[in-house]
Design a protein around this motif. Structure first.
Motif, PDB file in Angstrom:
ATOM      1  N   ALA A  92      43.759  34.757  14.284  1.00  0.00           N
ATOM      2  CA  ALA A  92      45.528  35.397  13.509  1.00  0.00           C
ATOM      3  C   ALA A  92      46.106  35.891  15.020  1.00  0.00           C
ATOM      4  CB  ALA A  92      45.568  36.333  12.355  1.00  0.00           C
ATOM      5  N   ALA A  93      44.728  37.023  15.874  1.00  0.00           N
ATOM      6  CA  ALA A  93      45.308  37.627  16.611  1.00  0.00           C
ATOM      7  C   ALA A  93      45.296  37.277  18.061  1.00  0.00           C
ATOM      8  CB  ALA A  93      44.160  39.656  16.494  1.00  0.00           C
ATOM      9  N   THR A 129      50.100  40.089  19.436  1.00  0.00           N
ATOM     10  CA  THR A 129      49.875  39.088  20.868  1.00  0.00           C
ATOM     11  C   THR A 129      50.583  38.591  20.472  1.00  0.00           C
ATOM     12  OG1 THR A 129      48.631  37.943  19.387  1.00  0.00           O
ATOM     13  CG2 THR A 129      47.163  39.401  20.536  1.00  0.00           C
ATOM     14  N   GLU A 130      51.908  38.308  19.476  1.00  0.00           N
ATOM     15  CA  GLU A 130      52.112  37.205  19.444  1.00  0.00           C
ATOM     16  C   GLU A 130      53.728  38.310  19.872  1.00  0.00           C
ATOM     17  OE1 GLU A 130      53.348  34.031  18.156  1.00  0.00           O
ATOM     18  OE2 GLU A 130      51.204  33.570  18.584  1.00  0.00           O
ATOM     19  N   VAL A 144      52.149  40.680  14.438  1.00  0.00           N
ATOM     20  CA  VAL A 144      50.973  40.337  14.938  1.00  0.00           C
ATOM     21  C   VAL A 144      51.533  40.278  16.490  1.00  0.00           C
ATOM     22  CG1 VAL A 144      49.073  38.994  15.919  1.00  0.00           C
ATOM     23  CG2 VAL A 144      50.014  38.825  13.433  1.00  0.00           C
TER      24      VAL A 144
END
Length: 181
Positions: A23-24, A154-155, A152
């Motif tokens: 997810a990351a 990164t998003e 998140v």
């Protein structure tokens, strides 16, 4: 606790940790999110300098995204976004004198951490027609993505990259239009 039950719990914990790691992962910027739609005041009309005259777009300075690190903007994604934006603004085509747009990503300044992430892009644009430079300027623009847009980090960074590039292209078109008149 039996050995089988302990093994199942360890396997479940390992699966959860693996999914959290996935997810990351950083994802590359999306050209469609960086592209500017036809915008009033930025769209060329027949008779305007550059109308349907850009035949080629050359991009350099971008970076590929490493999924284990941070979201970046690749040359191909920036080129696609720039071509799409130029087409929407009425500049792509072969009706006028051949124009070449060159974009060099000078800097993509990204934060290391934060809740609201702001990215500043600096792109040096040059437009040539028949070998002579008709526009040459460096554009700096900032895009910000907050916690409400993506949990998140990164998003959020990818979203901030996309907003920064989109604003950069918008400022380029604004300056080019003002200069080309």
């Amino acid at each position: 606790m039996s050995r089988a039950a302990m093994f199942r719990r360890l396997a479940a914990a390992a699966a959860v940790v693996s999914l959290m790691g996935l997810a990351a992962c950083a994802t590359p910027s999306r050209p469609e999110a960086m592209s500017l739609a036809a915008t009033s005041g930025l769209t060329a009309a027949p008779g305007d300098p550059g109308y349907h005259a850009v035949t080629s777009v050359i991009v350099s300075g971008g970076s590929e995204t490493n999924p284990l690190w941070t979201a970046q903007v690749s040359n191909q994604d920036l080129k696609t976004a720039l071509e799409t934006s130029l087409a929407a603004a009425g500049y792509m085509g072969s009706d006028g004198p051949n124009m070449v747009v060159t974009a060099n990503m000078v800097q993509l300044q990204q934060p290391m951490a934060g809740l609201d992430l702001s990215v500043t892009s600096r792109i040096q644009y040059s437009v040539t027609s028949d070998g002579r430079v008709i526009f040459n300027d460096t554009v700096s623009a900032t895009g910000t993505a907050g916690m409400g847009e993506a949990f998140v980090a990164t998003e959020r960074l990818r979203l901030a990259n996309e907003k920064s590039i989109k604003e950069n292209i918008k400022q380029f078109l604004t300056r080019f239009r003002a200069t080309a008149r």
